[in-house]
Design a protein around this motif. Structure first.
Motif, mmCIF file in Angstrom:
data_model
loop_
_atom_site.group_PDB
_atom_site.id
_atom_site.type_symbol
_atom_site.label_atom_id
_atom_site.label_comp_id
_atom_site.label_asym_id
_atom_site.label_seq_id
_atom_site.Cartn_x
_atom_site.Cartn_y
_atom_site.Cartn_z
ATOM 1 N N PRO A 1 0.806 -1.230 0.000
ATOM 2 C CA PRO A 1 0.000 0.000 0.000
ATOM 3 C C PRO A 1 0.836 1.275 0.000
ATOM 4 O O PRO A 1 0.376 2.323 -0.448
ATOM 5 N N PHE A 2 2.065 1.192 0.516
ATOM 6 C CA PHE A 2 2.934 2.364 0.565
ATOM 7 C C PHE A 2 4.053 2.299 -0.477
ATOM 8 O O PHE A 2 4.946 3.146 -0.487
ATOM 9 N N GLY A 3 3.999 1.282 -1.354
ATOM 10 C CA GLY A 3 5.034 1.130 -2.356
ATOM 11 C C GLY A 3 6.252 0.421 -1.795
ATOM 12 O O GLY A 3 6.225 -0.172 -0.715
ATOM 13 N N SER A 4 7.355 0.524 -2.540
ATOM 14 C CA SER A 4 8.594 -0.135 -2.145
ATOM 15 C C SER A 4 9.768 0.580 -2.802
ATOM 16 O O SER A 4 9.590 1.293 -3.799
ATOM 17 N N GLY A 5 10.927 0.405 -2.239
ATOM 18 C CA GLY A 5 12.121 0.988 -2.851
ATOM 19 C C GLY A 5 12.265 2.474 -2.563
ATOM 20 O O GLY A 5 11.684 3.016 -1.622
ATOM 21 N N ARG A 6 13.026 3.147 -3.423
ATOM 22 C CA ARG A 6 13.358 4.555 -3.178
ATOM 23 C C ARG A 6 12.154 5.475 -3.319
ATOM 24 O O ARG A 6 12.151 6.574 -2.796
ATOM 25 N N ARG A 7 11.136 5.027 -4.032
ATOM 26 C CA ARG A 7 9.944 5.865 -4.203
ATOM 27 C C ARG A 7 8.817 5.441 -3.260
ATOM 28 O O ARG A 7 7.668 5.792 -3.461
ATOM 29 N N MET A 8 9.185 4.710 -2.229
ATOM 30 C CA MET A 8 8.198 4.311 -1.231
ATOM 31 C C MET A 8 7.705 5.542 -0.484
ATOM 32 O O MET A 8 8.442 6.498 -0.280
ATOM 33 N N CYS A 9 6.449 5.528 -0.081
ATOM 34 C CA CYS A 9 5.873 6.663 0.634
ATOM 35 C C CYS A 9 6.624 6.902 1.939
ATOM 36 O O CYS A 9 6.715 6.004 2.781
ATOM 37 N N PRO A 10 7.181 8.103 2.147
ATOM 38 C CA PRO A 10 7.925 8.369 3.381
ATOM 39 C C PRO A 10 7.022 8.477 4.608
ATOM 40 O O PRO A 10 7.499 8.460 5.733
ATOM 41 N N GLY A 11 5.711 8.589 4.381
ATOM 42 C CA GLY A 11 4.791 8.758 5.487
ATOM 43 C C GLY A 11 4.217 7.463 6.027
ATOM 44 O O GLY A 11 3.177 7.486 6.693
ATOM 45 N N LEU A 12 4.890 6.334 5.783
ATOM 46 C CA LEU A 12 4.371 5.037 6.228
ATOM 47 C C LEU A 12 4.104 5.033 7.731
ATOM 48 O O LEU A 12 3.015 4.652 8.180
ATOM 49 N N GLY A 13 5.076 5.449 8.526
ATOM 50 C CA GLY A 13 4.917 5.422 9.975
ATOM 51 C C GLY A 13 3.770 6.284 10.436
ATOM 52 O O GLY A 13 2.953 5.867 11.273
#
Length: 397
Positions: free
Chosen positions: A323-335
Protein backbone atom coordinates in the motif's frame (compact mmCIF):
# COMPACT_ATOMS: atom_id res chain seq x y z
CA UNK A 1 16.59 10.88 -11.20
CA UNK A 2 20.15 11.04 -9.88
CA UNK A 3 21.14 10.77 -6.22
CA UNK A 4 21.92 14.50 -6.28
CA UNK A 5 18.38 15.25 -7.39
CA UNK A 6 17.09 13.59 -4.22
CA UNK A 7 19.40 15.63 -1.98
CA UNK A 8 17.02 18.43 -0.95
CA UNK A 9 14.20 15.98 -0.25
CA UNK A 10 16.13 13.74 2.15
CA UNK A 11 16.22 16.22 5.06
CA UNK A 12 12.58 17.09 4.34
CA UNK A 13 11.40 13.50 4.81
CA UNK A 14 13.70 13.05 7.78
CA UNK A 15 12.42 16.22 9.43
CA UNK A 16 8.74 15.32 9.31
CA UNK A 17 8.73 11.52 9.39
CA UNK A 18 11.78 10.37 11.40
CA UNK A 19 10.81 8.10 14.29
CA UNK A 20 11.67 10.51 17.11
CA UNK A 21 9.73 13.36 15.54
CA UNK A 22 6.75 11.11 14.78
CA UNK A 23 6.70 10.13 18.43
CA UNK A 24 6.65 13.81 19.41
CA UNK A 25 3.45 14.25 17.39
CA UNK A 26 1.56 11.64 19.44
CA UNK A 27 -0.22 14.38 21.40
CA UNK A 28 -1.42 16.04 18.18
CA UNK A 29 -2.78 12.78 16.77
CA UNK A 30 -4.55 12.00 20.03
CA UNK A 31 -6.14 15.44 20.29
CA UNK A 32 -7.44 15.42 16.73
CA UNK A 33 -8.88 11.90 17.04
CA UNK A 34 -10.63 12.87 20.29
CA UNK A 35 -12.01 15.95 18.55
CA UNK A 36 -13.46 13.71 15.86
CA UNK A 37 -15.05 11.47 18.50
CA UNK A 38 -16.61 14.49 20.22
CA UNK A 39 -18.09 15.65 16.94
CA UNK A 40 -19.52 12.23 16.13
CA UNK A 41 -21.00 11.85 19.61
CA UNK A 42 -23.00 15.02 19.07
CA UNK A 43 -24.69 13.33 16.10
CA UNK A 44 -25.80 10.31 18.17
CA UNK A 45 -28.79 8.64 16.57
CA UNK A 46 -28.62 10.76 13.39
CA UNK A 47 -27.31 9.81 9.97
CA UNK A 48 -23.81 11.20 9.36
CA UNK A 49 -21.36 11.22 6.47
CA UNK A 50 -18.25 9.77 8.07
CA UNK A 51 -15.95 11.20 5.39
CA UNK A 52 -16.56 14.78 6.55
CA UNK A 53 -15.31 14.01 10.07
CA UNK A 54 -12.36 11.96 8.83
CA UNK A 55 -11.13 14.67 6.48
CA UNK A 56 -11.29 17.33 9.18
CA UNK A 57 -9.38 15.06 11.59
CA UNK A 58 -6.63 13.97 9.18
CA UNK A 59 -6.23 17.51 7.86
CA UNK A 60 -5.97 18.82 11.42
CA UNK A 61 -3.18 16.34 12.19
CA UNK A 62 -1.04 17.06 9.13
CA UNK A 63 -1.67 20.82 9.33
CA UNK A 64 -0.36 20.98 12.87
CA UNK A 65 2.57 18.71 12.02
CA UNK A 66 3.64 20.37 8.77
CA UNK A 67 2.35 23.94 9.07
CA UNK A 68 2.59 24.43 12.82
CA UNK A 69 -1.10 25.16 13.36
CA UNK A 70 -4.57 24.77 11.87
CA UNK A 71 -4.98 27.24 9.05
CA UNK A 72 -8.20 25.52 8.05
CA UNK A 73 -11.03 25.81 10.56
CA UNK A 74 -14.68 26.72 10.81
CA UNK A 75 -14.13 30.08 12.48
CA UNK A 76 -11.50 32.26 14.12
CA UNK A 77 -9.70 30.54 16.98
CA UNK A 78 -10.58 33.40 19.36
CA UNK A 79 -13.49 35.78 19.39
CA UNK A 80 -12.63 38.85 17.37
CA UNK A 81 -9.63 37.08 15.82
CA UNK A 82 -8.82 37.00 12.11
CA UNK A 83 -11.14 35.00 9.88
CA UNK A 84 -9.92 31.54 8.77
CA UNK A 85 -7.93 31.33 5.55
CA UNK A 86 -10.09 28.41 4.47
CA UNK A 87 -13.01 26.58 6.01
CA UNK A 88 -12.98 22.76 6.03
CA UNK A 89 -15.76 22.76 3.43
CA UNK A 90 -13.73 24.99 1.09
CA UNK A 91 -10.63 22.86 1.52
CA UNK A 92 -12.59 19.63 0.91
CA UNK A 93 -13.92 21.14 -2.29
CA UNK A 94 -10.36 21.92 -3.41
CA UNK A 95 -9.12 18.46 -2.47
CA UNK A 96 -11.98 16.73 -4.28
CA UNK A 97 -11.33 18.85 -7.36
CA UNK A 98 -7.60 18.06 -7.18
CA UNK A 99 -8.15 14.30 -7.21
CA UNK A 100 -10.81 14.49 -9.94
CA UNK A 101 -8.61 16.54 -12.26
CA UNK A 102 -5.43 14.56 -11.65
CA UNK A 103 -7.26 11.35 -12.51
CA UNK A 104 -9.05 12.74 -15.57
CA UNK A 105 -8.22 12.02 -19.21
CA UNK A 106 -7.91 15.30 -21.10
CA UNK A 107 -8.67 15.06 -24.82
CA UNK A 108 -6.09 17.75 -25.56
CA UNK A 109 -3.31 15.53 -24.18
CA UNK A 110 -4.08 12.90 -26.81
CA UNK A 111 -5.13 15.19 -29.69
CA UNK A 112 -2.89 18.26 -29.27
CA UNK A 113 -4.52 20.34 -32.00
CA UNK A 114 -7.78 20.27 -29.99
CA UNK A 115 -6.10 21.33 -26.77
CA UNK A 116 -6.85 25.04 -27.16
CA UNK A 117 -10.59 24.31 -27.21
CA UNK A 118 -10.53 22.80 -23.69
CA UNK A 119 -13.54 20.70 -24.71
CA UNK A 120 -14.08 19.18 -21.26
CA UNK A 121 -13.32 22.32 -19.29
CA UNK A 122 -10.51 20.61 -17.39
CA UNK A 123 -7.89 23.27 -18.13
CA UNK A 124 -10.16 26.04 -16.88
CA UNK A 125 -10.92 24.09 -13.71
CA UNK A 126 -7.23 23.31 -13.14
CA UNK A 127 -6.32 26.98 -13.39
CA UNK A 128 -9.05 27.91 -10.95
CA UNK A 129 -7.96 25.26 -8.45
CA UNK A 130 -4.33 26.30 -8.89
CA UNK A 131 -5.13 29.91 -8.00
CA UNK A 132 -6.94 28.84 -4.83
CA UNK A 133 -4.07 26.62 -3.68
CA UNK A 134 -1.51 29.35 -4.44
CA UNK A 135 -3.50 31.90 -2.44
CA UNK A 136 -3.66 29.58 0.58
CA UNK A 137 -0.02 28.50 0.40
CA UNK A 138 1.21 32.06 -0.12
CA UNK A 139 -0.53 33.02 3.12
CA UNK A 140 1.16 30.14 4.97
CA UNK A 141 4.63 30.99 3.62
CA UNK A 142 4.24 34.71 4.25
CA UNK A 143 3.24 34.11 7.86
CA UNK A 144 6.21 31.81 8.47
CA UNK A 145 8.61 34.22 6.75
CA UNK A 146 7.32 37.06 8.89
CA UNK A 147 8.06 35.09 12.08
CA UNK A 148 11.57 34.31 10.83
CA UNK A 149 12.27 38.00 10.31
CA UNK A 150 10.88 39.00 13.71
CA UNK A 151 12.88 36.36 15.61
CA UNK A 152 16.09 37.07 13.71
CA UNK A 153 19.13 35.15 15.03
CA UNK A 154 17.02 33.42 17.66
CA UNK A 155 14.80 31.73 15.06
CA UNK A 156 14.33 27.96 15.38
CA UNK A 157 12.49 25.78 12.87
CA UNK A 158 9.27 24.44 14.38
CA UNK A 159 7.63 22.69 11.44
CA UNK A 160 8.07 21.49 7.88
CA UNK A 161 7.46 24.94 6.37
CA UNK A 162 10.27 26.45 8.46
CA UNK A 163 12.63 23.68 7.34
CA UNK A 164 11.72 24.15 3.68
CA UNK A 165 12.21 27.91 3.83
CA UNK A 166 15.62 27.43 5.42
CA UNK A 167 16.58 24.97 2.69
CA UNK A 168 15.38 27.39 0.00
CA UNK A 169 17.70 30.06 1.41
CA UNK A 170 20.74 27.75 1.47
CA UNK A 171 23.04 28.81 -1.41
CA UNK A 172 25.10 25.62 -1.01
CA UNK A 173 22.20 23.29 -1.77
CA UNK A 174 23.07 21.35 -4.92
CA UNK A 175 19.47 21.44 -6.17
CA UNK A 176 17.92 24.79 -5.31
CA UNK A 177 14.36 25.05 -4.01
CA UNK A 178 12.23 27.87 -5.39
CA UNK A 179 9.15 29.28 -3.66
CA UNK A 180 6.95 27.24 -6.02
CA UNK A 181 8.94 24.09 -5.12
CA UNK A 182 8.28 24.75 -1.45
CA UNK A 183 4.56 25.24 -2.09
CA UNK A 184 4.38 22.05 -4.16
CA UNK A 185 6.01 19.98 -1.40
CA UNK A 186 3.65 21.41 1.22
CA UNK A 187 0.66 20.72 -1.03
CA UNK A 188 1.79 17.12 -1.53
CA UNK A 189 2.20 16.65 2.23
CA UNK A 190 -1.27 18.03 2.98
CA UNK A 191 -3.03 16.01 0.29
CA UNK A 192 -1.01 12.83 0.62
CA UNK A 193 -1.36 12.60 4.39
CA UNK A 194 -4.98 13.70 4.75
CA UNK A 195 -7.23 12.44 1.98
CA UNK A 196 -5.58 9.03 1.58
CA UNK A 197 -5.80 8.26 5.31
CA UNK A 198 -9.43 9.40 5.42
CA UNK A 199 -10.31 7.18 2.43
CA UNK A 200 -8.64 4.14 4.02
CA UNK A 201 -10.49 4.58 7.33
CA UNK A 202 -13.79 5.04 5.49
CA UNK A 203 -13.24 1.81 3.55
CA UNK A 204 -12.39 -0.04 6.78
CA UNK A 205 -15.56 1.08 8.58
CA UNK A 206 -17.62 0.27 5.46
CA UNK A 207 -16.28 -3.29 5.36
CA UNK A 208 -16.87 -3.76 9.08
CA UNK A 209 -20.51 -2.65 8.83
CA UNK A 210 -20.92 -5.22 6.04
CA UNK A 211 -19.27 -7.90 8.19
CA UNK A 212 -20.89 -7.86 11.68
CA UNK A 213 -18.89 -10.89 12.88
CA UNK A 214 -15.61 -9.13 12.15
CA UNK A 215 -16.93 -6.00 13.84
CA UNK A 216 -17.87 -8.07 16.90
CA UNK A 217 -14.40 -9.61 17.12
CA UNK A 218 -12.81 -6.18 16.92
CA UNK A 219 -15.06 -4.83 19.69
CA UNK A 220 -14.25 -7.86 21.88
CA UNK A 221 -10.49 -7.29 21.46
CA UNK A 222 -10.86 -3.61 22.34
CA UNK A 223 -12.96 -4.34 25.44
CA UNK A 224 -10.46 -6.96 26.59
CA UNK A 225 -7.31 -4.90 26.02
CA UNK A 226 -8.51 -1.35 26.65
CA UNK A 227 -11.71 -1.72 28.69
CA UNK A 228 -14.60 0.70 28.69
CA UNK A 229 -13.23 3.30 31.06
CA UNK A 230 -10.87 5.05 28.64
CA UNK A 231 -10.17 5.69 24.97
CA UNK A 232 -7.56 3.88 22.90
CA UNK A 233 -4.07 5.40 22.95
CA UNK A 234 -1.11 4.74 20.67
CA UNK A 235 0.44 2.71 23.47
CA UNK A 236 -2.39 0.18 23.09
CA UNK A 237 -1.86 -0.43 19.38
CA UNK A 238 0.83 -3.16 19.64
CA UNK A 239 -1.60 -5.17 21.79
CA UNK A 240 -4.38 -4.99 19.16
CA UNK A 241 -3.35 -7.48 16.44
CA UNK A 242 -6.90 -7.92 15.14
CA UNK A 243 -7.30 -4.18 14.56
CA UNK A 244 -4.00 -4.21 12.65
CA UNK A 245 -5.22 -7.21 10.63
CA UNK A 246 -8.38 -5.24 9.74
CA UNK A 247 -6.23 -2.39 8.45
CA UNK A 248 -4.02 -4.71 6.40
CA UNK A 249 -7.06 -6.38 4.88
CA UNK A 250 -8.43 -2.93 4.01
CA UNK A 251 -5.12 -2.06 2.34
CA UNK A 252 -5.34 -5.30 0.34
CA UNK A 253 -8.88 -4.80 -0.95
CA UNK A 254 -8.95 -1.01 -1.16
CA UNK A 255 -5.51 0.46 -1.83
CA UNK A 256 -6.01 4.22 -2.18
CA UNK A 257 -3.14 4.41 -4.70
CA UNK A 258 -4.12 1.50 -6.97
CA UNK A 259 -1.11 1.77 -9.32
CA UNK A 260 1.38 3.37 -6.90
CA UNK A 261 3.56 6.21 -8.14
CA UNK A 262 5.28 5.49 -11.48
CA UNK A 263 8.69 3.84 -11.35
CA UNK A 264 11.40 3.86 -14.01
CA UNK A 265 13.17 0.74 -15.27
CA UNK A 266 16.88 1.57 -14.82
CA UNK A 267 18.04 -1.38 -16.91
CA UNK A 268 16.64 -3.94 -19.34
CA UNK A 269 14.56 -6.58 -17.57
CA UNK A 270 12.32 -9.52 -18.35
CA UNK A 271 9.15 -10.14 -16.30
CA UNK A 272 6.77 -13.06 -16.95
CA UNK A 273 8.05 -13.38 -20.50
CA UNK A 274 7.76 -9.67 -21.26
CA UNK A 275 10.78 -7.56 -22.16
CA UNK A 276 10.96 -4.27 -20.22
CA UNK A 277 13.52 -1.93 -21.86
CA UNK A 278 15.52 0.47 -19.70
CA UNK A 279 13.77 3.83 -19.41
CA UNK A 280 10.26 2.33 -19.42
CA UNK A 281 7.74 3.91 -17.06
CA UNK A 282 6.44 1.12 -14.83
CA UNK A 283 3.04 1.19 -13.12
CA UNK A 284 2.52 -1.43 -10.41
CA UNK A 285 -1.15 -2.39 -9.99
CA UNK A 286 -1.42 -3.22 -6.30
CA UNK A 287 -5.20 -3.30 -6.76
CA UNK A 288 -4.81 -6.34 -9.04
CA UNK A 289 -2.18 -7.95 -6.81
CA UNK A 290 -4.53 -7.70 -3.85
CA UNK A 291 -7.22 -9.57 -5.77
CA UNK A 292 -5.01 -12.21 -7.38
CA UNK A 293 -6.43 -15.70 -6.57
CA UNK A 294 -2.93 -17.13 -7.04
CA UNK A 295 -1.82 -15.12 -3.99
CA UNK A 296 -4.94 -14.94 -1.83
CA UNK A 297 -7.61 -17.43 -0.84
CA UNK A 298 -11.10 -16.02 -1.58
CA UNK A 299 -9.59 -12.67 -2.59
CA UNK A 300 -12.93 -10.85 -2.91
CA UNK A 301 -13.90 -11.59 0.70
CA UNK A 302 -13.01 -9.38 3.64
CA UNK A 303 -11.09 -11.71 5.97
CA UNK A 304 -8.76 -10.01 8.46
CA UNK A 305 -7.97 -13.43 9.94
CA UNK A 306 -5.69 -14.11 6.97
CA UNK A 307 -3.17 -11.72 8.55
CA UNK A 308 -3.29 -13.16 12.07
CA UNK A 309 0.01 -14.96 12.53
CA UNK A 310 1.11 -13.92 9.04
CA UNK A 311 4.54 -12.36 8.51
CA UNK A 312 3.26 -10.23 5.62
CA UNK A 313 3.79 -6.57 6.42
CA UNK A 314 3.33 -3.23 4.64
CA UNK A 315 6.96 -2.04 4.81
CA UNK A 316 7.73 -2.74 1.15
CA UNK A 317 9.46 -6.10 1.52
CA UNK A 318 6.40 -8.31 0.94
CA UNK A 319 5.26 -7.74 -2.64
CA UNK A 320 1.83 -9.25 -2.00
CA UNK A 321 0.92 -6.14 0.01
CA UNK A 322 2.39 -2.79 -1.06
CA UNK A 323 0.00 0.00 0.00
CA UNK A 324 2.93 2.36 0.56
CA UNK A 325 5.03 1.13 -2.36
CA UNK A 326 8.59 -0.13 -2.14
CA UNK A 327 12.12 0.99 -2.85
CA UNK A 328 13.36 4.55 -3.18
CA UNK A 329 9.94 5.87 -4.20
CA UNK A 330 8.20 4.31 -1.23
CA UNK A 331 5.87 6.66 0.63
CA UNK A 332 7.93 8.37 3.38
CA UNK A 333 4.79 8.76 5.49
CA UNK A 334 4.37 5.04 6.23
CA UNK A 335 4.92 5.42 9.97
CA UNK A 336 2.59 8.40 10.24
CA UNK A 337 -0.08 6.76 8.07
CA UNK A 338 -0.10 3.57 10.14
CA UNK A 339 -0.39 5.47 13.42
CA UNK A 340 -3.23 7.73 12.27
CA UNK A 341 -5.28 4.99 10.60
CA UNK A 342 -4.85 2.43 13.38
CA UNK A 343 -5.60 4.92 16.15
CA UNK A 344 -8.64 6.23 14.31
CA UNK A 345 -10.13 2.84 13.42
CA UNK A 346 -9.57 1.53 16.95
CA UNK A 347 -11.25 4.56 18.58
CA UNK A 348 -14.15 4.63 16.11
CA UNK A 349 -14.89 0.98 16.87
CA UNK A 350 -14.29 1.33 20.60
CA UNK A 351 -16.27 4.54 20.95
CA UNK A 352 -19.38 3.75 18.93
CA UNK A 353 -21.85 1.13 17.83
CA UNK A 354 -22.20 1.39 14.06
CA UNK A 355 -25.28 0.68 11.97
CA UNK A 356 -26.80 1.65 8.66
CA UNK A 357 -29.65 4.18 8.40
CA UNK A 358 -33.15 2.90 9.15
CA UNK A 359 -34.59 0.83 6.33
CA UNK A 360 -31.21 0.08 4.79
CA UNK A 361 -29.87 -3.48 4.73
CA UNK A 362 -26.24 -4.56 4.61
CA UNK A 363 -26.85 -5.84 1.09
CA UNK A 364 -27.89 -2.33 0.07
CA UNK A 365 -24.55 -0.77 1.05
CA UNK A 366 -22.74 0.02 -2.19
CA UNK A 367 -19.00 -0.63 -2.23
CA UNK A 368 -18.55 0.92 -5.66
CA UNK A 369 -15.26 2.70 -6.22
CA UNK A 370 -14.48 5.76 -8.26
CA UNK A 371 -11.15 5.81 -10.06
CA UNK A 372 -9.45 9.18 -9.62
CA UNK A 373 -5.83 9.80 -8.68
CA UNK A 374 -6.85 7.71 -5.67
CA UNK A 375 -9.74 5.24 -5.33
CA UNK A 376 -12.25 6.38 -2.69
CA UNK A 377 -15.82 5.21 -2.25
CA UNK A 378 -18.03 6.48 -5.07
CA UNK A 379 -20.69 7.43 -2.53
CA UNK A 380 -19.65 8.64 0.95
CA UNK A 381 -20.51 6.22 3.73
CA UNK A 382 -23.64 7.23 5.63
CA UNK A 383 -24.15 5.60 8.99
CA UNK A 384 -25.69 6.04 12.44
CA UNK A 385 -23.44 6.00 15.51
CA UNK A 386 -24.38 5.26 19.11
CA UNK A 387 -21.85 5.91 21.92
CA UNK A 388 -20.74 2.78 23.82
CA UNK A 389 -18.47 4.42 26.42
CA UNK A 390 -19.14 6.72 29.42
CA UNK A 391 -20.07 10.26 28.32
CA UNK A 392 -17.18 12.03 30.05
CA UNK A 393 -14.59 10.21 27.90
CA UNK A 394 -15.77 12.01 24.76
CA UNK A 395 -15.58 15.41 26.42
CA UNK A 396 -11.90 15.36 27.35
CA UNK A 397 -9.74 17.87 25.50
Amino acid sequence: MSEASYAPYLPISAELFRAKRLQSFELIRGEEVRGMLRGLRETSGRVVQLRDYLQVMTLGVISRMALGKKYIQEEAATEGGPPPVLTPAEFREMVDEFFVLHGASNIGDFIPWLDWLDLQGYVRRMKSMNRKFHRFLDHVLDEHSRRRRLEGEGFEARDLVDVLLQLADDPNLEVQLSRDNVKAIIQDALLGASDTAAATIEWAISELIRNPKVLGKAAEELDRVVGRERLVTEGDLPALPYIEAILKETFRLHPVAPTLVPHLAREDARVDGFDIPAGTAVFVSVWSIGRDPALWDAPEEFRPERFIGSKIDVKGQDFELLPFGSGRRMCPGLGHGMKVTLLSIANLLHGFVWRLPDGMKVEDLSMEEIFLLAVPRKNPLEAVVQPRLPSHLYMRA
